[in-house]
Scaffold this motif. Structure first.
Motif, PDB file in Angstrom:
ATOM      1  N   UNK A   1      27.351  23.801  -8.586  1.00 20.62           N
ATOM      2  CA  UNK A   1      28.480  22.899  -8.388  1.00 20.62           C
ATOM      3  C   UNK A   1      29.669  23.724  -7.919  1.00 20.62           C
ATOM      4  N   UNK A   2      30.016  23.605  -6.643  1.00 21.07           N
ATOM      5  CA  UNK A   2      31.090  24.426  -6.075  1.00 21.07           C
ATOM      6  C   UNK A   2      32.451  24.105  -6.655  1.00 21.07           C
ATOM      7  N   UNK A   3      32.572  22.969  -7.357  1.00 18.12           N
ATOM      8  CA  UNK A   3      33.869  22.624  -7.956  1.00 18.12           C
ATOM      9  C   UNK A   3      34.086  23.333  -9.293  1.00 18.12           C
ATOM     10  N   UNK A   4      33.002  23.909  -9.843  1.00 18.32           N
ATOM     11  CA  UNK A   4      33.155  24.653 -11.094  1.00 18.32           C
ATOM     12  C   UNK A   4      33.883  25.971 -10.839  1.00 18.32           C
ATOM     13  N   UNK A   5      34.679  26.417 -11.809  1.00 25.32           N
ATOM     14  CA  UNK A   5      35.307  27.733 -11.656  1.00 25.32           C
ATOM     15  C   UNK A   5      34.263  28.844 -11.623  1.00 25.32           C
TER      16      UNK A   5
ATOM     17  N   UNK B   1      28.439  35.475  -0.160  1.00 24.40           N
ATOM     18  CA  UNK B   1      26.988  35.348  -0.265  1.00 24.40           C
ATOM     19  C   UNK B   1      26.571  34.083  -0.996  1.00 24.40           C
ATOM     20  N   UNK B   2      27.411  33.599  -1.901  1.00 25.24           N
ATOM     21  CA  UNK B   2      27.051  32.432  -2.707  1.00 25.24           C
ATOM     22  C   UNK B   2      27.770  31.161  -2.281  1.00 25.24           C
ATOM     23  N   UNK B   3      28.543  31.230  -1.212  1.00 26.06           N
ATOM     24  CA  UNK B   3      29.212  30.043  -0.695  1.00 26.06           C
ATOM     25  C   UNK B   3      30.165  29.403  -1.688  1.00 26.06           C
ATOM     26  N   UNK B   4      30.973  30.204  -2.365  1.00 25.50           N
ATOM     27  CA  UNK B   4      31.829  29.675  -3.420  1.00 25.50           C
ATOM     28  C   UNK B   4      33.328  29.862  -3.154  1.00 25.50           C
ATOM     29  N   UNK B   5      33.701  29.903  -1.908  1.00 25.61           N
ATOM     30  CA  UNK B   5      35.118  30.092  -1.602  1.00 25.61           C
ATOM     31  C   UNK B   5      35.968  28.893  -1.985  1.00 25.61           C
ATOM     32  N   UNK B   6      35.362  27.739  -2.215  1.00 28.35           N
ATOM     33  CA  UNK B   6      36.150  26.558  -2.603  1.00 28.35           C
ATOM     34  C   UNK B   6      36.330  26.446  -4.113  1.00 28.35           C
ATOM     35  N   UNK B   7      35.691  27.326  -4.887  1.00 25.44           N
ATOM     36  CA  UNK B   7      35.742  27.242  -6.350  1.00 25.44           C
ATOM     37  C   UNK B   7      37.035  27.838  -6.898  1.00 25.44           C
ATOM     38  N   UNK B   8      37.568  27.291  -7.997  1.00 26.06           N
ATOM     39  CA  UNK B   8      38.688  27.955  -8.681  1.00 26.06           C
ATOM     40  C   UNK B   8      38.240  29.337  -9.155  1.00 26.06           C
ATOM     41  N   UNK B   9      39.079  30.330  -8.953  1.00 23.89           N
ATOM     42  CA  UNK B   9      38.698  31.712  -9.222  1.00 23.89           C
ATOM     43  C   UNK B   9      39.487  32.275 -10.405  1.00 23.89           C
ATOM     44  N   UNK B  10      38.749  32.924 -11.313  1.00 22.51           N
ATOM     45  CA  UNK B  10      39.350  33.545 -12.497  1.00 22.51           C
ATOM     46  C   UNK B  10      38.884  34.992 -12.610  1.00 22.51           C
ATOM     47  N   UNK B  11      39.706  35.791 -13.273  1.00 21.63           N
ATOM     48  CA  UNK B  11      39.353  37.151 -13.661  1.00 21.63           C
ATOM     49  C   UNK B  11      39.362  37.243 -15.178  1.00 21.63           C
ATOM     50  N   UNK B  12      38.413  38.008 -15.732  1.00 22.34           N
ATOM     51  CA  UNK B  12      38.366  38.254 -17.179  1.00 22.34           C
ATOM     52  C   UNK B  12      38.130  39.748 -17.366  1.00 22.34           C
TER      53      UNK B  12
ATOM     54  N   UNK C   1      45.462  39.751   0.037  1.00 20.91           N
ATOM     55  CA  UNK C   1      44.341  39.625   0.978  1.00 20.91           C
ATOM     56  C   UNK C   1      43.917  38.179   1.178  1.00 20.91           C
ATOM     57  N   UNK C   2      44.762  37.262   0.733  1.00 21.24           N
ATOM     58  CA  UNK C   2      44.503  35.849   0.967  1.00 21.24           C
ATOM     59  C   UNK C   2      43.541  35.200   0.001  1.00 21.24           C
ATOM     60  N   UNK C   3      43.292  35.839  -1.145  1.00 20.56           N
ATOM     61  CA  UNK C   3      42.398  35.281  -2.159  1.00 20.56           C
ATOM     62  C   UNK C   3      43.252  34.835  -3.339  1.00 20.56           C
ATOM     63  N   UNK C   4      43.448  33.532  -3.472  1.00 23.18           N
ATOM     64  CA  UNK C   4      44.338  33.012  -4.511  1.00 23.18           C
ATOM     65  C   UNK C   4      43.565  32.749  -5.797  1.00 23.18           C
ATOM     66  N   UNK C   5      44.090  33.260  -6.881  1.00 22.22           N
ATOM     67  CA  UNK C   5      43.477  33.078  -8.193  1.00 22.22           C
ATOM     68  C   UNK C   5      44.072  31.879  -8.898  1.00 22.22           C
TER      69      UNK C   5
END
Length: 506
Positions: free
Chosen positions: A88-92, A187-198, A217-221
Motif C-alpha cells: 500500500x503506497x499510502x502507508x508510511x 527500487x520499491x516504487x514508494x516515492x509517494x509514501x510518507x517518509x519517516x526516520x527512526x 536534495x528534494x526528499x521531504x520527510x
C-alpha cells in the motif's frame, strides 16, 4: 519464531536490473560479493489484529553522483501487503538504524520495533535460547519499516576502492544513508509514501544531518523519531566539560535510587525532577565558578549532591563536584563487589579482577550490552537463514568499533557555521524544522541512560530558541529505562502508544 524453512525465497526484484542499467557507462564495479536478495511472505499478530507482510533481506547500492559504487548497504525490509501480495503506497515508510558509530541495526529491530522480538527478563541477562515472539508493539502497525546497517557494519560492505575516510565520518555517513534511502524508494516504487526516520544513539546524529540533507536534495520527510538522542558531541562525551557533569548527575541520581542508595520514599519521576532542578539551580552555578567557588559553598553543594547520587560527600569534594561515569559506575556498588552498566545503569555485573585495572577496558565493559546483544544477533541470523533463505557471510559485524568508530572523523559542515571539529547537530535539527514547519519530531529517552543523557538533549534543543509554533511540532517522552528503551517491556508498551499518537499527528 516459526521453525520451518521458507520455500518461497525469491531473487532480486526486476527493478534492480533497471537501476544498475542506468550506470552502463561506468567501469565494472569492484566490491565484495554479496548474496542475492531473499524474501518471504509472513504474518504478524497480537491476538487481535493480523498483518500480512513481506520481509526482504537485500543490499542497496550506494553510488555517488557520477555512478561510482561506494558500497552495498544491507537492508531488512518489512512491508505490509494485501491478499494478493501488493504493498500500500499510502502507508508510511520508516528507515530505522542504530548508531555507534559502528553498530548494526539488529538491536532496534529484534530488540525493539521490528515485527519479531526476543523476550527479555527485566534487568536480568537474556538466555541464549530465549523465545522470539511476534512483537505486540512493533512499528509495523503504523508503518512499513526498513532497517539499514551502516557501511562497514553488519553485512554492509564498502566498495573495494572506496576511501573509508570519506564514509566513516559525520557527513559521509549521512550522505551514504541518503543515497541508500533514495535507492530503496526507487527500487520499491514508494516515492509517494510518507517518509519517516527512526534513529537510536548515534543514529540521532545521523537523523539530524539527514533531516537537513534529504530536504536539500528534494526528499521531504513527514516525521523523525530520535531515540536516546545525542546532539552536542563535545558536551556529552568529553569529561572536563561542565555540560558533561550536569547531564550525568540526574542519571546518577536515578541509578542511586534504583539500587536503594538514595531517594527513599520518593516517586521515580519526582526524584528525577528534583535531580534535574538541583543540576541546573545549584550544581551548574558551582561548576561554572571553578576554583573561585569558596570552600564552604563547595562543601554544601557536595553534601547536597551526595544525597542524590549515593556517593560520600568527601568523594565528591575530592573531585571538586566533577564525578565522571567510570568513577560512578565503579564506586556506587563497590561494597557489593559489583559494577553498574552504562547503556542502562540498572544492569550490573561482578566487578573485574583487581588486576584488570585498565580504565579504557573497564569503560567498555557493560552489563547492559552483554545481557541482550548475543540473543538479538542469534535471532536475527536464524530469521534470515531459516525463514528468508538469505545466507550471509559467516561473520556478521554487530559492531565494528575497531575499524569504524576508532577512525571516525567527527568534523561536520554545520549550517551557518562552516566546518567544525565536533558537531552540535541540534543546529541541523533547527534548520530542518524552520525550513519545513510541517515536519514533526519525537524525542524519546530514559532516566537510566548514561550513554546519551536526557538533560543534555533537552538543554541542546532549548538553546535553539524555536518559535512556539515549531516547538509544538516537537514531542518529548521520558521513560523509566536505559539507552535501549525496548529492553524494558513496560517502556516498550508505553513507547508503542506514544509512537501511535506521533504517526497519527498531522
Amino acid at each position: 519464531m516459526a521453525d520451518e524453512k521458507n520455500e518461497g525465497a525469491v531473487t532480486a526484484p526486476a527493478t534492480q536490473g533497471a537501476v544498475r542499467g542506468t550506470y552502463a557507462s561506468v567501469p565494472a564495479d569492484r566490491a565484495t560479493d554479496v548474496p542475492a536478495p531473499a524474501s518471504a511472505r509472513l504474518a504478524w499478530t497480537d491476538g487481535e489484529r493480523t498483518i500480512d507482510y513481506e520481509a526482504t533481506a537485500a543490499h542497496l547500492e550506494v553510488r555517488d553522483d557520477a555512478g561510482v559504487l561506494l558500497g552495498r548497504m544491507f537492508s531488512l525490509s518489512y512491508v505490509a501487503v494485501d491478499g494478493e501480495g501488493r504493498a500500500d503506497a499510502s502507508r508510511p515508510v520508516t528507515f530505522a538504524y542504530n548508531g555507534g558509530p559502528g553498530s548494526c541495526s539488529v538491536p532496534v529491530n529484534f530488540g525493539g520495533i521490528g515485527p519479531r522480538r526476543v523476550a527479555t527478563d527485566g534487568v536480568s541477562h537474556v538466555r541464549a535460547d530465549a523465545p522470539v515472539e511476534d512483537n505486540p508493539h512493533t512499528l509495523l502497525v503504523e508503518s512499513d519499516v526498513v532497517f539499514l546497517d551502516a557501511l562497514g557494519t553488519g553485512w554492509s560492505v564498502l566498495a573495494e576502492d572506496a576511501d573509508p575516510k570519506k564514509i566513516f565520518c559525520t557527513d559521509g555517513d549521512a550522505d551514504a544513508f541518503a543515497r541508500a534511502i533514495c535507492a530503496w524508494l526507487t527500487e520499491n516504487g514508494r516515492w509517494s509514501s510518507p517518509l519517516y526516520l527512526f534513529g537510536e544513539s548515534y543514529g540521532t546524529v545521523r537523523n539530524a544531518v539527514l533531516m537537513r540533507l534529504l530536504a536539500e536534495r528534494g526528499v521531504q520527510l513527514t516525521g523523525v523519531v530520535m531515540l536516546s538522542a545525542v546532539f552536542n558531541i563535545a558536551g556529552l562525551l568529553n569529561p572536563g566539560d561542565d555540560l558533561y557533569y550536569l547531564g550525568m548527575m540526574p542519571t546518577f541520581a536515578a541509578t542511586a535510587q534504583f539500587f536503594g542508595k538514595a531517594g527513599a520514599g520518593v516517586g521515580e519521576d519526582e526524584w528525577f525532577e528534583r535531580a534535574l532542578a538541583f543540576a541546573e539551580d545549584e550544581l551548574a552555578p558551582a561548576l561554572l565558578r571553578g576554583d573561585r567557588l569558596d570552600e564552604a559553598r563547595e562543601r554544601a553543594v557536595a553534601e547536597r549532591m551526595a544525597t542524590f547520587v549515593g556517593l560520600p560527600a568527601e568523594h565528591i569534594l575530592a573531585r571538586h563536584l566533577r564525578v565522571d561515569l567510570l568513577d560512578f559506575r565503579t564506586h556506587l556498588l563497590a561494597a557489593e563487589g559489583r559494577v553498574c552498566g552504562r547503556l542502562d545503569t540498572r544492569f550490573s555485573s561482578d566487578a573485574p579482577s583487581p588486576m584488570q585495572g585498565y580504565d579504557t577496558w573497564i569503560a567498555g565493559e557493560d552489563a547492559a550490552d552483554d545481557a541482550v546483544e548475543g540473543p538479538w544477533v542469534r535471532a536475527f541470523r536464524r530469521f534470515c537463514a531459516d525463514e528468508l533463505g538469505f545466507h550471509g557471510p559467516a561473520r556478521y559485524l554487530s559492531n565494528n568499533y575497531e575499524k569504524v568508530n576508532a577512525g571516525w572523523d567527527w568534523s561536520h559542515e554545520e549550517p551557518g557555521l562552516g566546518r567544525v571539529a565536533t558537531p552540535n547537530v541540534s543546529l541541523d535539527v533547527a534548520v530542518a524544522l524552520r525550513r519545513n514547519p510541517t515536519l514533526k519530531l519525537a524525542i524519546l529517552g530514559g532516566r537510566y541512560d548514561a550513554a546519551t543523557t536526557w538533560w543534555n538533549v533537552v538543554h541542546d534543543m532549548s538553546c535553539q530558541f524555536l518559535s512556539p509554533a515549531l516547538k509544538s511540532r516537537v514531542s518529548w517522552h521520558l521513560y523509566g529505562c536505559g539507552h535501549m528503551s525496548y529492553v524494558d517491556e513496560p517502556t516498550l508498551e508505553a513507547m508503542g502508544r506514544d509512537l501511535h499518537a506521533f504517526y497519527e499527528k498531522r
